[in-house]
Motif scaffolding. Structure first.
Motif, PDB file in Angstrom:
ATOM      1  N   GLY A 275      33.590  13.364  29.980  1.00 46.81           N
ATOM      2  CA  GLY A 275      34.858  13.910  29.531  1.00 46.81           C
ATOM      3  C   GLY A 275      35.008  14.163  28.051  1.00 46.81           C
ATOM      4  O   GLY A 275      36.005  14.749  27.627  1.00 46.81           O
ATOM      5  N   HIS A 276      34.028  13.751  27.246  1.00 45.74           N
ATOM      6  CA  HIS A 276      34.135  14.001  25.802  1.00 45.74           C
ATOM      7  C   HIS A 276      32.742  14.213  25.211  1.00 45.74           C
ATOM      8  O   HIS A 276      31.870  13.350  25.363  1.00 45.74           O
ATOM      9  CB  HIS A 276      34.827  12.844  25.095  1.00 45.74           C
ATOM     10  CG  HIS A 276      35.391  13.225  23.756  1.00 45.74           C
ATOM     11  ND1 HIS A 276      34.591  13.561  22.685  1.00 45.74           N
ATOM     12  CD2 HIS A 276      36.671  13.346  23.314  1.00 45.74           C
ATOM     13  CE1 HIS A 276      35.343  13.856  21.636  1.00 45.74           C
ATOM     14  NE2 HIS A 276      36.619  13.738  21.995  1.00 45.74           N
ATOM     15  N   PRO A 277      32.507  15.336  24.525  1.00 41.48           N
ATOM     16  CA  PRO A 277      31.146  15.636  24.040  1.00 41.48           C
ATOM     17  C   PRO A 277      30.598  14.599  23.070  1.00 41.48           C
ATOM     18  O   PRO A 277      29.384  14.397  22.999  1.00 41.48           O
ATOM     19  CB  PRO A 277      31.291  17.006  23.365  1.00 41.48           C
ATOM     20  CG  PRO A 277      32.755  17.195  23.126  1.00 41.48           C
ATOM     21  CD  PRO A 277      33.450  16.421  24.205  1.00 41.48           C
ATOM     22  N   GLU A 278      31.496  13.911  22.351  1.00 41.04           N
ATOM     23  CA  GLU A 278      31.012  12.930  21.386  1.00 41.04           C
ATOM     24  C   GLU A 278      30.583  11.625  22.043  1.00 41.04           C
ATOM     25  O   GLU A 278      30.124  10.700  21.364  1.00 41.04           O
ATOM     26  CB  GLU A 278      32.060  12.704  20.299  1.00 41.04           C
ATOM     27  CG  GLU A 278      32.234  13.915  19.404  1.00 41.04           C
ATOM     28  CD  GLU A 278      33.242  13.713  18.288  1.00 41.04           C
ATOM     29  OE1 GLU A 278      33.322  12.583  17.736  1.00 41.04           O
ATOM     30  OE2 GLU A 278      33.964  14.675  17.956  1.00 41.04           O
ATOM     31  N   ASN A 279      30.683  11.555  23.368  1.00 43.18           N
ATOM     32  CA  ASN A 279      30.088  10.428  24.089  1.00 43.18           C
ATOM     33  C   ASN A 279      28.569  10.538  24.143  1.00 43.18           C
ATOM     34  O   ASN A 279      27.884   9.537  24.387  1.00 43.18           O
ATOM     35  CB  ASN A 279      30.645  10.338  25.510  1.00 43.18           C
ATOM     36  CG  ASN A 279      32.082   9.847  25.539  1.00 43.18           C
ATOM     37  OD1 ASN A 279      32.525   9.150  24.636  1.00 43.18           O
ATOM     38  ND2 ASN A 279      32.813  10.211  26.592  1.00 43.18           N
ATOM     39  N   VAL A 280      28.031  11.748  23.957  1.00 43.47           N
ATOM     40  CA  VAL A 280      26.572  11.909  24.040  1.00 43.47           C
ATOM     41  C   VAL A 280      25.963  12.490  22.774  1.00 43.47           C
ATOM     42  O   VAL A 280      24.768  12.326  22.548  1.00 43.47           O
ATOM     43  CB  VAL A 280      26.152  12.794  25.241  1.00 43.47           C
ATOM     44  CG1 VAL A 280      26.401  12.087  26.547  1.00 43.47           C
ATOM     45  CG2 VAL A 280      26.822  14.154  25.214  1.00 43.47           C
ATOM     46  N   LEU A 281      26.750  13.174  21.961  1.00 47.37           N
ATOM     47  CA  LEU A 281      26.250  13.760  20.720  1.00 47.37           C
ATOM     48  C   LEU A 281      27.198  13.389  19.585  1.00 47.37           C
ATOM     49  O   LEU A 281      28.409  13.279  19.791  1.00 47.37           O
ATOM     50  CB  LEU A 281      26.160  15.292  20.844  1.00 47.37           C
ATOM     51  CG  LEU A 281      25.171  15.811  21.890  1.00 47.37           C
ATOM     52  CD1 LEU A 281      25.407  17.284  22.170  1.00 47.37           C
ATOM     53  CD2 LEU A 281      23.726  15.576  21.443  1.00 47.37           C
ATOM     54  N   THR A 282      26.662  13.223  18.404  1.00 45.57           N
ATOM     55  CA  THR A 282      27.523  12.891  17.277  1.00 45.57           C
ATOM     56  C   THR A 282      28.277  14.141  16.818  1.00 45.57           C
ATOM     57  O   THR A 282      27.854  15.274  17.052  1.00 45.57           O
ATOM     58  CB  THR A 282      26.715  12.347  16.092  1.00 45.57           C
ATOM     59  OG1 THR A 282      25.906  13.393  15.548  1.00 45.57           O
ATOM     60  CG2 THR A 282      25.833  11.177  16.513  1.00 45.57           C
ATOM     61  N   ARG A 283      29.383  13.903  16.139  1.00 42.80           N
ATOM     62  CA  ARG A 283      30.148  15.029  15.598  1.00 42.80           C
ATOM     63  C   ARG A 283      29.292  15.836  14.620  1.00 42.80           C
ATOM     64  O   ARG A 283      29.356  17.075  14.586  1.00 42.80           O
ATOM     65  CB  ARG A 283      31.414  14.505  14.924  1.00 42.80           C
ATOM     66  CG  ARG A 283      32.374  15.591  14.513  1.00 42.80           C
ATOM     67  CD  ARG A 283      33.698  15.011  14.048  1.00 42.80           C
ATOM     68  NE  ARG A 283      34.452  14.424  15.159  1.00 42.80           N
ATOM     69  CZ  ARG A 283      35.659  13.878  15.038  1.00 42.80           C
ATOM     70  NH1 ARG A 283      36.244  13.845  13.843  1.00 42.80           N
ATOM     71  NH2 ARG A 283      36.276  13.367  16.085  1.00 42.80           N
ATOM     72  N   ASP A 284      28.476  15.147  13.827  1.00 45.46           N
ATOM     73  CA  ASP A 284      27.603  15.859  12.893  1.00 45.46           C
ATOM     74  C   ASP A 284      26.608  16.751  13.629  1.00 45.46           C
ATOM     75  O   ASP A 284      26.339  17.885  13.205  1.00 45.46           O
ATOM     76  CB  ASP A 284      26.843  14.861  12.009  1.00 45.46           C
ATOM     77  CG  ASP A 284      27.700  14.327  10.868  1.00 45.46           C
ATOM     78  OD1 ASP A 284      28.770  14.906  10.589  1.00 45.46           O
ATOM     79  OD2 ASP A 284      27.298  13.322  10.249  1.00 45.46           O
ATOM     80  N   GLU A 285      26.041  16.252  14.732  1.00 46.63           N
ATOM     81  CA  GLU A 285      25.096  17.072  15.502  1.00 46.63           C
ATOM     82  C   GLU A 285      25.780  18.318  16.060  1.00 46.63           C
ATOM     83  O   GLU A 285      25.216  19.425  16.037  1.00 46.63           O
ATOM     84  CB  GLU A 285      24.495  16.245  16.641  1.00 46.63           C
ATOM     85  CG  GLU A 285      23.489  15.211  16.187  1.00 46.63           C
ATOM     86  CD  GLU A 285      22.996  14.331  17.322  1.00 46.63           C
ATOM     87  OE1 GLU A 285      21.844  13.904  17.255  1.00 46.63           O
ATOM     88  OE2 GLU A 285      23.764  14.063  18.272  1.00 46.63           O
ATOM     89  N   LEU A 286      26.984  18.150  16.565  1.00 48.71           N
ATOM     90  CA  LEU A 286      27.722  19.295  17.109  1.00 48.71           C
ATOM     91  C   LEU A 286      28.022  20.317  16.013  1.00 48.71           C
ATOM     92  O   LEU A 286      27.921  21.534  16.240  1.00 48.71           O
ATOM     93  CB  LEU A 286      29.016  18.806  17.761  1.00 48.71           C
ATOM     94  CG  LEU A 286      28.831  17.951  19.018  1.00 48.71           C
ATOM     95  CD1 LEU A 286      30.125  17.219  19.358  1.00 48.71           C
ATOM     96  CD2 LEU A 286      28.366  18.795  20.203  1.00 48.71           C
ATOM     97  N   LEU A 287      28.347  19.832  14.824  1.00 49.73           N
ATOM     98  CA  LEU A 287      28.622  20.744  13.713  1.00 49.73           C
ATOM     99  C   LEU A 287      27.345  21.373  13.171  1.00 49.73           C
ATOM    100  O   LEU A 287      27.354  22.536  12.756  1.00 49.73           O
ATOM    101  CB  LEU A 287      29.376  20.005  12.607  1.00 49.73           C
ATOM    102  CG  LEU A 287      30.849  19.723  12.925  1.00 49.73           C
ATOM    103  CD1 LEU A 287      31.450  18.747  11.920  1.00 49.73           C
ATOM    104  CD2 LEU A 287      31.660  21.025  12.948  1.00 49.73           C
ATOM    105  N   ASP A 288      26.229  20.630  13.185  1.00 50.21           N
ATOM    106  CA  ASP A 288      24.948  21.226  12.784  1.00 50.21           C
ATOM    107  C   ASP A 288      24.665  22.474  13.610  1.00 50.21           C
ATOM    108  O   ASP A 288      24.247  23.519  13.087  1.00 50.21           O
ATOM    109  CB  ASP A 288      23.796  20.242  13.001  1.00 50.21           C
ATOM    110  CG  ASP A 288      23.836  19.033  12.083  1.00 50.21           C
ATOM    111  OD1 ASP A 288      24.580  19.051  11.089  1.00 50.21           O
ATOM    112  OD2 ASP A 288      23.108  18.061  12.390  1.00 50.21           O
TER     113      ASP A 288
END
Length: 379
Positions: A275-288
């Motif tokens: 239910g939340h992308p930051e459960n598997v990827l960091t916010r920094d990774e998503l922004l990268d």
């Protein structure tokens, strides 16, 4: 035509970063959604939270340096500059492997798997499983050039990769991919069986076999239900990008908040994230990953791959050895018997218990093991 290979480093200018901050600061927001979940799209509160982080706390220079730890290059193929990571293994007998991303991904997806794949003995593995790894940016994505003429379908990209690998000194090589990378990799298996020793796919496109409709397994029923859900509720982006990529590109190229949310919603939908992308990827990774669309302004050029490739279906037989890893939250899943119908030489097939569409990004250890296990059968 030049076959030169030039070193490349990711290097955003200060002007680009200042412009990004200015645009983030002046984002014009819509009103809040009318529901308490993601069913109308990315919730306003989370969008504002991530944009505030991007503006105030995200350190692109540190992230840029992290990505630049990998040797990168550009070379020209079919008059188009192709950007790629190329990391040679310290093990002489390593198998050359070209790994291809899709949309809305990038080479960022592979930052956790390149080192263990190229140097397994430094990461608890065996030298016999070593790879020389090549990760190109698709044409119109990341730091590859943007095609100015029609024709860059997945088949043509596959031909480019089949030219890139021997240019790097690899006549014999293997290929891996998910999303559009799966289609490019399948096309390599079709077009270059003389040099490609085999392929591994983490989103194999092997459609339900009509002959099995009266005898479906629970996993097959679930896969068909997943395809229906995608068609009904999750494919609007694809319809837009395959029919009017130029139109969607204007807003996304102008608004970093727009580009970010267009991409980030898919990480919510397609990862195994509870239910939340930051459960598997960091916010920094998503922004990268979002930065590799924002900095080079590739909203329209990346979307155009849909326009190009949906026009040219790929049904040719695949004769090279094929391996498939099926992650439970993948958009399109297949079963072994459906895959055997599509791939005549299916040598590896495994259904995993955790993970989604961005396998190398979400579940790097599992992805590495799957790639090693698969290509042991093809070396």
């Amino acid at each position: 035509m030049s076959n030169d290979i030039q070193p490349f480093r990711i290097a955003a200018t200060d002007a680009q970063l200042d412009d990004l901050k200015l645009r983030l600061r002046h984002t014009r927001w819509p009103e809040r959604e009318c529901v308490d979940d993601w069913s109308q799209g990315m919730p306003l509160a989370y969008a504002q939270e991530v944009v505030a982080y991007w503006l105030e706390r995200y350190d692109w220079r540190a992230r840029e340096a992290g990505l630049n730890r990998f040797a990168q290059f550009k070379t020209t193929i079919d008059e188009l500059g192709i950007h790629f990571i190329h990391v040679r293994s310290p093990h002489a007998d390593a198998l050359p492997l070209v790994i291809t991303h899709g949309w809305p991904g990038s080479i960022v997806e592979f930052h956790k798997v390149i080192e263990p794949l190229t140097n397994p003995t430094a990461h608890g593995g065996d030298a016999a499983d070593a790879f020389h790894v090549v990760c190109p940016s698709l044409p119109g994505f990341g730091f590859s050039d943007k095609p100015t003429r029609n024709g860059w379908s997945v088949q043509r990209i596959a031909r480019a990769w089949a030219e890139l690998m021997p240019r790097l000194g690899y006549k014999r090589y293997a290929a891996q991919g998910g999303d559009w990378g799966s289609m490019v990799t399948t096309a390599i298996g079709i077009q270059d069986p003389g040099n490609c020793v085999g392929i591994h796919l983490n989103m194999p496109i092997a459609l339900p076999d009509p002959a099995t409709m009266n005898d479906l397994t629970e996993n097959e029923k679930s896969a068909i239900a997943g395809m229906q859900h995608y068609n009904d509720w999750d494919s609007g982006y694809s319809k837009q990008q395959s029919t009017r990529p130029q139109t969607v590109g204007y807003g996304l190229t102008d608004s970093p908040a727009g580009q970010l949310t267009w991409i980030l919603e898919k990480f919510w939908s397609w990862t195994d994230c509870d239910g939340h992308p930051e459960n598997v990827l960091t916010r920094d990774e998503l922004l990268d990953n979002a930065m590799l669309y924002w900095l080079p302004a590739t909203a329209a050029s990346s979307a155009r791959l849909y326009w190009e490739s949906f026009r040219v279906p790929m049904t040719d037989p695949v004769t090279v050895p094929v391996g498939c890893s099926i992650f439970p939250k993948e958009i399109f899943r297949t079963s072994r018997r459906w895959a055997e119908k599509r791939f005549a030489n299916l040598v590896f097939f495994k259904e995993l218990t955790k993970g989604g569409h961005f396998a190398a990004f979400e579940q790097p250890e599992t992805f590495i093991q799957e790639v090693r296990d698969c290509f042991r059968l093809m070396r």
